[in-house]
Design a protein around this motif. Structure first.
Motif, short mmCIF file in Angstrom:
data_model
loop_
_atom_site.label_atom_id
_atom_site.label_comp_id
_atom_site.label_asym_id
_atom_site.label_seq_id
_atom_site.Cartn_x
_atom_site.Cartn_y
_atom_site.Cartn_z
N CYS A 242 9.70 0.24 3.82
CA CYS A 242 10.04 0.01 2.42
C CYS A 242 8.98 0.61 1.50
N ILE A 243 7.71 0.50 1.90
CA ILE A 243 6.64 1.11 1.11
C ILE A 243 6.79 2.62 1.09
N ILE A 244 7.06 3.20 2.27
CA ILE A 244 7.26 4.66 2.34
C ILE A 244 8.47 5.07 1.50
N GLY A 250 9.26 7.70 -5.68
CA GLY A 250 8.38 7.93 -6.82
C GLY A 250 7.74 9.31 -6.84
N GLY A 251 8.06 10.16 -5.85
CA GLY A 251 7.58 11.54 -5.83
C GLY A 251 6.26 11.76 -5.12
N PHE A 252 5.88 10.84 -4.22
CA PHE A 252 4.61 10.98 -3.52
C PHE A 252 4.56 12.24 -2.66
N PHE A 253 5.68 12.58 -2.05
CA PHE A 253 5.72 13.73 -1.14
C PHE A 253 5.98 15.05 -1.88
N THR A 254 6.04 14.95 -3.21
CA THR A 254 6.16 16.17 -4.01
C THR A 254 4.99 16.35 -4.96
N ASP A 260 0.60 6.48 -8.77
CA ASP A 260 1.64 6.89 -9.71
C ASP A 260 3.02 6.84 -9.06
N ALA A 261 3.08 7.22 -7.80
CA ALA A 261 4.36 7.19 -7.09
C ALA A 261 4.86 5.75 -6.92
N PHE A 262 3.93 4.83 -6.63
CA PHE A 262 4.31 3.44 -6.44
C PHE A 262 4.75 2.83 -7.77
N ALA A 263 4.02 3.16 -8.84
CA ALA A 263 4.35 2.62 -10.16
C ALA A 263 5.67 3.19 -10.68
N GLY A 264 5.96 4.44 -10.36
CA GLY A 264 7.17 5.08 -10.85
C GLY A 264 8.31 5.07 -9.85
#
Length: 413
Positions: A242-244, A250-254, A260-264
């Motif tokens: 779920c975290i992944i 949120g765009g972590f892998f981009t 920021d990815a977690f917040a968005g």
């Protein structure tokens, strides 16, 4: 068992129907059309899919014998009544993905252990209920976080998930309740009706009633191949996936940073991805471990769906009621009322919101329904400008009041 649900469904349905009649000027046909249009537009499909998948995973873990194995293991490690109570509270705090999942798992796992150490069924039920919702409402990776996030009005410039994260330190009811569970257990302090139950339990009567409700009930499936890992590993995988899923949405892998990815993150989408991955992992894991047959696995799929029919109906009707109140202009009315109020009144708004949320949750028996109704109103009152901090505090008050009222309600799901 059906009374809380039927009463709740009836109440929500009547509320939506009355709103539809008001909105359409009491035209029967237009009311009928508006009812279903608003229901369709208010639904969040990702949340519903996540609930269904979670229900399937819950049933799978129970049928695998993992819950029973964990209970047997815990029984060999716990040697006193205080340890049994602390273990129940601790396990309740560890299973923060969903409150239904929490109650079903902790209840079935710890009941044999608490029975062995003369803990009354009333005390066990209280510990389970008092840890399930409070831990879920302050856990970012949970169905409750998704429900709160989905209640933020569409088109708003407020990031629902980021807002939820910021409410956690202000959620005083949840934090105080969890602290109280530990304090009461360590001090061995009971009062009122609970003291009567515990005194009787110490004499061997766990029920304090001749009716012995659920006295012979046993949810644990005694699978010979079931082991503790069959319960623990899927839970760990569910949390990680779920975290992944959230940081992926949120765009972590981009290129986005983890924070920021977690917040968005799109929480509903992330939870669906995580629960889907966990579902397939659990299937492969149980097949390799040979704890259930393919037929037994497929039988758990409709069983899991049935287990989540009630919360799905609650959410659907609550979303519809929220959409109806929005069309009727409730949020604009409250916004104008607050805007024209003296500054001193605004300072008391979090308290007023807490009381209103508590009353609404007590009356309807649902925290999620209260979120759906009040959060859009609060967001519209404060917005995201200079009053953003007051927005966070007021949303936290709304969440606290909803959980408090739900806990006290005799018709709570």
């Amino acid at each position: 068992t059906l009374f809380p649900y039927t009463t709740l469904f009836r109440s929500l349905f009547i509320g939506v129907a009355v709103g539809a009649m008001l909105y359409s000027g009491f035209n029967p046909w237009e009311s009928f059309v508006n009812f279903f249009d608003i229901m369709k537009n208010s639904m969040n499909l990702n949340i519903l899919i996540f609930d269904v998948l979670l229900g399937m995973i819950i049933v799978l873990m129970a049928k695998s014998g993992g819950s029973a194995a964990y209970g047997r293991w815990a029984g060999t490690k716990i040697k006193s009544k205080k340890s049994a109570l602390l273990a129940t509270t601790g396990l309740g705090m560890l299973i923060f993905v969903d409150d239904y999942f929490n109650c079903l798992t902790v209840g079935s796992v710890m009941r044999p252990v608490t029975d062995k150490h003369n803990v009354s069924r009333a005390k066990l039920a209280y510990l389970i209920d008092a840890t399930a919702a409070p831990i879920c409402i302050i856990a970012p990776v949970s169905s409750w976080a998704a429900a709160v996030t989905s209640s933020v009005p569409k088109g708003s410039d407020i990031n629902g998930f980021n807002m939820f994260l910021q409410t956690i330190p202000y959620n005083f009811y949840a934090i105080t309740t969890l602290s109280m569970m530990i304090l009461l257990t360590i001090m061995k302090f009971d009062f009122g009706s609970m003291k009567v139950h515990e005194d009787n339990a110490n004499k061997g009567d766990l029920f304090t009633t001749a009716a012995r409700p659920y006295g012979d009930d046993d949810d644990n499936t005694d699978k010979p191949n079931g082991a503790v890992i069959d319960l623990v590993l899927p839970v760990i995988v569910l949390i990680i996936c779920c975290i992944i899923g959230m940081i992926y949405s949120g765009g972590f892998f981009t290129g986005e940073s983890f924070v920021d990815a977690f917040a968005g993150a799109d929480a509903p989408k992330g939870l669906v991805l995580g629960s889907m991955a966990t579902f397939f992992f659990t299937f492969c894991f149980y097949m390799v471990r040979n704890v259930m047959t393919f037929k037994e696995f497929t039988e758990c799929i409709p069983a899991g769906f049935r287990a989540m029919v009630a919360p799905i109906m609650i959410l659907t009707m609550a979303w519809t009621l929220s959409g109806m109140t929005g069309l009727l202009g409730a949020k604009f009315y409250v916004h104008d009322l607050v805007a024209n109020s003296a500054g001193i009144l605004k300072m008391f708004l979090p308290t007023i919101i807490f009381v209103v949320a508590m009353f609404l949750a007590f009356s309807t028996g649902t925290s999620w329904g209260t979120f759906s109704i009040l959060i859009p109103v609060v967001c519209n009152v404060f917005g995201s400008g200079d009053t953003y901090e007051m927005l966070i505090i007021s949303i936290a008050a709304c969440l606290s009041g909803a959980v408090c009222g739900d806990h006290c309600s005799p018709i709570s799901d």
